[in-house]
Motif scaffolding. Structure first.
Motif, PDB file in Angstrom:
ATOM      1  N   CYS A  61       0.835  -1.197   0.000  1.00 34.79           N
ATOM      2  CA  CYS A  61       0.000   0.000   0.000  1.00 34.79           C
ATOM      3  C   CYS A  61       0.873   1.251   0.000  1.00 34.79           C
ATOM      4  N   ALA A  62       0.433   2.253  -0.728  1.00 33.54           N
ATOM      5  CA  ALA A  62       1.205   3.488  -0.820  1.00 33.54           C
ATOM      6  C   ALA A  62       1.180   4.277   0.476  1.00 33.54           C
ATOM      7  N   ASN A  63       0.163   4.071   1.324  1.00 32.56           N
ATOM      8  CA  ASN A  63       0.044   4.835   2.565  1.00 32.56           C
ATOM      9  C   ASN A  63       0.579   4.071   3.771  1.00 32.56           C
ATOM     10  N   LYS A  64       1.365   3.031   3.525  1.00 33.97           N
ATOM     11  CA  LYS A  64       1.905   2.216   4.606  1.00 33.97           C
ATOM     12  C   LYS A  64       3.408   2.385   4.686  1.00 33.97           C
ATOM     13  N   TRP A  65       3.932   2.598   5.904  1.00 35.79           N
ATOM     14  CA  TRP A  65       5.376   2.734   6.080  1.00 35.79           C
ATOM     15  C   TRP A  65       6.012   1.349   6.085  1.00 35.79           C
ATOM     16  N   PHE A  66       7.151   1.228   5.478  1.00 37.17           N
ATOM     17  CA  PHE A  66       7.903  -0.012   5.503  1.00 37.17           C
ATOM     18  C   PHE A  66       9.388   0.327   5.390  1.00 37.17           C
ATOM     19  N   GLU A  67      10.228  -0.637   5.690  1.00 37.06           N
ATOM     20  CA  GLU A  67      11.681  -0.431   5.703  1.00 37.06           C
ATOM     21  C   GLU A  67      12.335  -1.193   4.569  1.00 37.06           C
ATOM     22  N   LEU A  68      13.237  -0.525   3.850  1.00 37.99           N
ATOM     23  CA  LEU A  68      14.039  -1.168   2.824  1.00 37.99           C
ATOM     24  C   LEU A  68      15.464  -1.321   3.335  1.00 37.99           C
ATOM     25  N   GLN A  69      16.005  -2.514   3.230  1.00 33.65           N
ATOM     26  CA  GLN A  69      17.380  -2.761   3.645  1.00 33.65           C
ATOM     27  C   GLN A  69      18.212  -3.060   2.408  1.00 33.65           C
ATOM     28  N   SER A  70      19.376  -2.415   2.301  1.00 34.45           N
ATOM     29  CA  SER A  70      20.205  -2.549   1.102  1.00 34.45           C
ATOM     30  C   SER A  70      21.593  -3.046   1.484  1.00 34.45           C
ATOM     31  N   MET A 118      16.482  -7.430  -4.737  1.00 34.27           N
ATOM     32  CA  MET A 118      15.519  -6.949  -3.741  1.00 34.27           C
ATOM     33  C   MET A 118      14.604  -8.116  -3.369  1.00 34.27           C
ATOM     34  N   PHE A 119      14.525  -8.401  -2.069  1.00 32.09           N
ATOM     35  CA  PHE A 119      13.703  -9.496  -1.567  1.00 32.09           C
ATOM     36  C   PHE A 119      12.870  -8.982  -0.388  1.00 32.09           C
ATOM     37  N   ILE A 120      11.828  -9.733  -0.046  1.00 28.99           N
ATOM     38  CA  ILE A 120      11.149  -9.495   1.222  1.00 28.99           C
ATOM     39  C   ILE A 120      11.722 -10.487   2.230  1.00 28.99           C
ATOM     40  N   LEU A 121      11.806 -10.066   3.493  1.00 28.30           N
ATOM     41  CA  LEU A 121      12.492 -10.872   4.504  1.00 28.30           C
ATOM     42  C   LEU A 121      11.778 -12.197   4.760  1.00 28.30           C
ATOM     43  N   ASP A 122      10.447 -12.207   4.690  1.00 30.54           N
ATOM     44  CA  ASP A 122       9.720 -13.460   4.909  1.00 30.54           C
ATOM     45  C   ASP A 122      10.114 -14.500   3.865  1.00 30.54           C
ATOM     46  N   PHE A 123      10.285 -14.056   2.623  1.00 31.64           N
ATOM     47  CA  PHE A 123      10.688 -14.972   1.559  1.00 31.64           C
ATOM     48  C   PHE A 123      12.085 -15.526   1.829  1.00 31.64           C
ATOM     49  N   LEU A 124      13.015 -14.655   2.239  1.00 33.55           N
ATOM     50  CA  LEU A 124      14.388 -15.109   2.499  1.00 33.55           C
ATOM     51  C   LEU A 124      14.428 -16.113   3.642  1.00 33.55           C
ATOM     52  N   SER A 125      13.574 -15.921   4.633  1.00 32.96           N
ATOM     53  CA  SER A 125      13.520 -16.867   5.745  1.00 32.96           C
ATOM     54  C   SER A 125      13.078 -18.244   5.253  1.00 32.96           C
TER      55      SER A 125
END
Length: 229
Positions: free
Chosen positions: A21-30, A89-96
């Motif tokens: 969602c565009a109105n949701k805060w999230f964190e990107l790790q690089s 670029m991955f989501i952390l749940d997928f990497l787990s």
């Protein structure tokens, strides 16, 4: 070093794919410390469609040399012309989930390495896993294709080596920025051959060569130099 990390269009594509969602805060790790050399015959990783998932990457040492140099007769380009520059670029749940899957499936790449021992060095076998081993586990993937000369300037070796050094990366950056200046209507003078020098455009002026016409058109700059406002 890469000349353009996490481009806005790349981010937009992935976030759209993830339906965030565009109105949701999230964190990107690089983590962009990894870079793959694209020198002929060394350091290639080839991207291909695979049976085990939507996409796989073939590590260069595992690809037959005849396939590595094979030509597409219709295009005149290499048959396997995509290489993985190790910006993902991955989501952390997928990497787990992938970590558990890789451990269970015991997928390894075998590499010969020199191992220090009592009497010097001996050759041994090292079992390796790479970040691109995660790709076959993904339900969907998206590739972002870029021009090497605009986006990729790896640093893997110290100055004095034949390739992928700080000096070679610096020269690639100067060449790219020199092209920006010329495309914006500016002119360059130089005391040494232009292929061995160039100019650097300050990031305060432009991020990717945009909006430079009003600043540089009709002006002359002597390379090497840094160009700011």
């Amino acid at each position: 070093m890469t000349l353009g990390i996490c481009e806005g269009i790349w981010l937009q594509r992935m976030l759209t794919e993830l339906e965030l969602c565009a109105n949701k805060w999230f964190e990107l790790q690089s983590d962009s410390k990894s870079a793959i050399s694209l020198s002929p015959g060394k350091g290639w990783c080839f991207v291909r469609l695979g049976k085990g998932g939507p996409l796989t990457v073939v590590e260069y040492s595992e690809l037959d040399s005849s396939l590595a140099s094979a030509i597409n007769q219709q295009t005149g380009r290499l048959r396997f012309c995509w290489s993985n520059v190790c910006l993902h670029m991955f989501i952390l749940d997928f990497l787990s989930q992938v970590a558990d899957g890789l451990e269970k499936d015991s997928i390894y790449h075998v590499a010969e390495k020199k191992i220090p021992c009592l009497h010097g060095y001996t050759m041994g076998l090292k079992l390796e896993q790479f970040v691109f081993d995660a790709f076959p586990y993904a339900a969907s993937t998206a590739l972002f294709e870029v021009l090497r000369e605009e986006e990729f300037a790896p640093v893997k070796n110290a100055n004095g080596s034949n390739y992928d050094t700080p000096d070679s990366a610096r020269l690639l950056l100067l060449r790219l920025h020199s092209h920006w200046v010329a495309a914006a209507g500016g002119f360059l003078t130089h005391s040494v051959p232009l292929y061995a020098t160039g100019v650097e455009v300050s990031p305060h002026c432009s991020y990717a060569g945009e909006n430079l016409e009003s600043i540089y058109r009709g002006k002359t700059f002597h390379a090497p130099c840094e160009i700011a406002f």
